[in-house]
Design a protein around this motif. Sequence first.
Motif, PDB file in Angstrom:
ATOM      1  N   GLY A 372       0.820  -1.216   0.000  1.00 45.06           N
ATOM      2  CA  GLY A 372       0.000   0.000   0.000  1.00 45.06           C
ATOM      3  C   GLY A 372       0.850   1.259   0.000  1.00 45.06           C
ATOM      4  N   GLY A 373       1.978   1.225   0.719  1.00 48.38           N
ATOM      5  CA  GLY A 373       2.887   2.371   0.729  1.00 48.38           C
ATOM      6  C   GLY A 373       3.515   2.620  -0.624  1.00 48.38           C
ATOM      7  N   TYR A 374       3.829   1.541  -1.327  1.00 46.56           N
ATOM      8  CA  TYR A 374       4.342   1.660  -2.701  1.00 46.56           C
ATOM      9  C   TYR A 374       3.293   2.335  -3.574  1.00 46.56           C
ATOM     10  N   GLY A 375       2.041   1.927  -3.433  1.00 44.45           N
ATOM     11  CA  GLY A 375       0.964   2.524  -4.219  1.00 44.45           C
ATOM     12  C   GLY A 375       0.795   4.001  -3.952  1.00 44.45           C
ATOM     13  N   VAL A 376       0.879   4.401  -2.681  1.00 42.19           N
ATOM     14  CA  VAL A 376       0.752   5.819  -2.324  1.00 42.19           C
ATOM     15  C   VAL A 376       1.839   6.642  -3.013  1.00 42.19           C
ATOM     16  N   ALA A 377       3.078   6.141  -2.988  1.00 44.90           N
ATOM     17  CA  ALA A 377       4.182   6.869  -3.623  1.00 44.90           C
ATOM     18  C   ALA A 377       3.951   7.009  -5.122  1.00 44.90           C
ATOM     19  N   MET A 378       3.499   5.921  -5.778  1.00 49.61           N
ATOM     20  CA  MET A 378       3.240   5.979  -7.219  1.00 49.61           C
ATOM     21  C   MET A 378       2.108   6.946  -7.543  1.00 49.61           C
ATOM     22  N   ALA A 379       1.012   6.865  -6.778  1.00 46.28           N
ATOM     23  CA  ALA A 379      -0.145   7.725  -7.048  1.00 46.28           C
ATOM     24  C   ALA A 379       0.199   9.191  -6.829  1.00 46.28           C
ATOM     25  N   ALA A 380       0.943   9.478  -5.766  1.00 44.86           N
ATOM     26  CA  ALA A 380       1.322  10.861  -5.500  1.00 44.86           C
ATOM     27  C   ALA A 380       2.176  11.423  -6.628  1.00 44.86           C
ATOM     28  N   ALA A 381       3.182  10.662  -7.065  1.00 42.73           N
ATOM     29  CA  ALA A 381       4.061  11.131  -8.130  1.00 42.73           C
ATOM     30  C   ALA A 381       3.285  11.365  -9.425  1.00 42.73           C
ATOM     31  N   ALA A 382       2.408  10.420  -9.794  1.00 40.13           N
ATOM     32  CA  ALA A 382       1.648  10.555 -11.039  1.00 40.13           C
ATOM     33  C   ALA A 382       0.651  11.708 -10.954  1.00 40.13           C
ATOM     34  N   GLY A 383       0.045  11.894  -9.783  1.00 43.36           N
ATOM     35  CA  GLY A 383      -0.883  13.006  -9.621  1.00 43.36           C
ATOM     36  C   GLY A 383      -0.203  14.354  -9.785  1.00 43.36           C
ATOM     37  N   PHE A 384       0.999  14.486  -9.248  1.00 41.77           N
ATOM     38  CA  PHE A 384       1.741  15.743  -9.407  1.00 41.77           C
ATOM     39  C   PHE A 384       2.175  15.957 -10.850  1.00 41.77           C
ATOM     40  N   ASN A 385       2.521  14.890 -11.557  1.00 39.42           N
ATOM     41  CA  ASN A 385       2.843  15.042 -12.978  1.00 39.42           C
ATOM     42  C   ASN A 385       1.652  15.610 -13.734  1.00 39.42           C
ATOM     43  N   GLY A 386       0.463  15.099 -13.432  1.00 35.91           N
ATOM     44  CA  GLY A 386      -0.741  15.605 -14.079  1.00 35.91           C
ATOM     45  C   GLY A 386      -0.972  17.077 -13.819  1.00 35.91           C
ATOM     46  N   LEU A 387      -0.590  17.536 -12.647  1.00 36.76           N
ATOM     47  CA  LEU A 387      -0.754  18.950 -12.287  1.00 36.76           C
ATOM     48  C   LEU A 387       0.331  19.838 -12.889  1.00 36.76           C
ATOM     49  N   GLY A 388       1.292  19.234 -13.573  1.00 38.44           N
ATOM     50  CA  GLY A 388       2.394  20.027 -14.117  1.00 38.44           C
ATOM     51  C   GLY A 388       3.437  20.361 -13.073  1.00 38.44           C
ATOM     52  N   ARG A 389       3.509  19.537 -11.994  1.00 35.56           N
ATOM     53  CA  ARG A 389       4.482  19.742 -10.917  1.00 35.56           C
ATOM     54  C   ARG A 389       5.364  18.490 -10.790  1.00 35.56           C
ATOM     55  N   PRO A 390       6.158  18.192 -11.815  1.00 31.96           N
ATOM     56  CA  PRO A 390       6.883  16.921 -11.835  1.00 31.96           C
ATOM     57  C   PRO A 390       7.943  16.784 -10.757  1.00 31.96           C
ATOM     58  N   PHE A 391       8.499  17.898 -10.275  1.00 32.61           N
ATOM     59  CA  PHE A 391       9.568  17.768  -9.290  1.00 32.61           C
ATOM     60  C   PHE A 391       9.050  17.304  -7.936  1.00 32.61           C
ATOM     61  N   LEU A 392       7.768  17.561  -7.661  1.00 32.64           N
ATOM     62  CA  LEU A 392       7.181  16.965  -6.464  1.00 32.64           C
ATOM     63  C   LEU A 392       7.046  15.459  -6.645  1.00 32.64           C
ATOM     64  N   GLY A 393       6.734  15.035  -7.875  1.00 33.34           N
ATOM     65  CA  GLY A 393       6.706  13.602  -8.159  1.00 33.34           C
ATOM     66  C   GLY A 393       8.074  12.976  -8.011  1.00 33.34           C
ATOM     67  N   VAL A 394       9.107  13.669  -8.487  1.00 25.83           N
ATOM     68  CA  VAL A 394      10.479  13.181  -8.322  1.00 25.83           C
ATOM     69  C   VAL A 394      10.806  13.014  -6.842  1.00 25.83           C
TER      70      VAL A 394
END
Length: 454
Positions: A372-394
């Motif tokens: 579940g923790g792995y999923g949270v990290a993936m979802a957070a990174a992808a969500g920030f990419n969608g917002l145009g904030r890729p460095f938060l995903g990084v």
Amino acid sequence: MASTRASNDLTQGPVFGHILRLVAPMSFGILAMMLVGVIDAYWVGKLGTDQQAAVQFVFPVSMLVMSISIGLGAGAVSVVARAAGRGDGESTRRVATDAITLSFIVVLLVSVLGIPLIGPVFRAMGATDAMMPFVHEYMTIWFAGAVFMVGPMVASNLLRAMGDAIVPSVIMIIAAFINMVLDPILIFGLGPIPAMEVTGAALATLIANMAVFVIAMGVLVFREKLIDFSWPGFDTLFWNWREIARIGAPASGSNMIGPLANTLVFAAIAPYGEPAVAGLGVGMRVEALALIPLFALSGSIGPITGQNGGAGLNDRVREAFVKSFIFCWGWGASMAVLLLLAGRFLAPVFLPSEDGQAMAVAYWAIAPFAMGGYGVAMAAAAGFNGLGRPFLGVACNAFRGLVLIIPLSWLGGFLGGANGVIWGLFTANLIAGLLIGFLVLRYAPLTAKEGGKR
């Protein structure tokens, strides 16, 4: 374009309903692709432990390379989804075309550089003399055909950006079906077709990718009419590439962190022998089947945050993050229990040696309880990419992979041997999920960031 936009508007209706609508069909597509990896492991396992270990070594490196095109696809998703959220459909075809062109060029360059580096890279990872001939066989063909993976991947990303999850899933299922049919034929031979063993496994994947490449490009050109064959001029081309790269370059780096971490996990376990490597690899691949809805979620949340962020609906963006994180923990817990109960029955199916089976069973008893923790990290990174904030995903992926997984898996191996590596993975994913979820919802900006309009 108008009908597709209207029927897949993610700025209206229940947010969690859109999540499920995108995740469900994508899960079937990912399931089909994951089954290819599991079936590959099954058939190659019939050839012997060295062949099995070699193909498992290939997995993280191939994912590392493909992360480049995945990241470029994420850049295209972000630009297209935010434009859709604003109701600006004028640049969609141009951006889609330029995204595909850029992806082809980049992956072609990576492939040309990758073939001569096969030996040094896998030697550095700890591949043994017994494994290396099989690694060379597989990766040479894989690099030569990597460009054929790009078309279907980018096409699927563009369609999901517009809210369409059905066609991308169908494309993935077709590729998986072709690969699964060809695997035993090319590995063991049939009639006039000679047994090609590990080379056959690689060729099956290449042929499947070539087939769906034609299908995916046909969908974009003829059905969606998203490909613009006119010459836009260098100014427009470079502007689109720059905007895609603004998201795609850091997203590529972000997506490479996970495979890089897994590569170093394999290096940490390599001193314990081929059965340990094979057992860990099979353990991860079967666990990946349980992770499918979470992988699908990471491919679905970007269009949702992108469209809603582009429309200025920030409350819906927050809701998408919250409900995605809850889904990750709930799904992860249920799948962990299932793998714990089924592990001792699954291991003999894929692994010929008792030591390899013991390693896989140990993995399924420990690591999945933090998926579940792995999923949270993936979802957070992808969500920030969608917002145009890729460095938060990084930041999300770097924290999980570089700060936690690599040092904790090596520390675990030092303290507890092969099983200690597994405990390191578990601890890293647990900490990552809890801290990233808290920090995203408490402190992160959940608004869309525009990269400058022409």
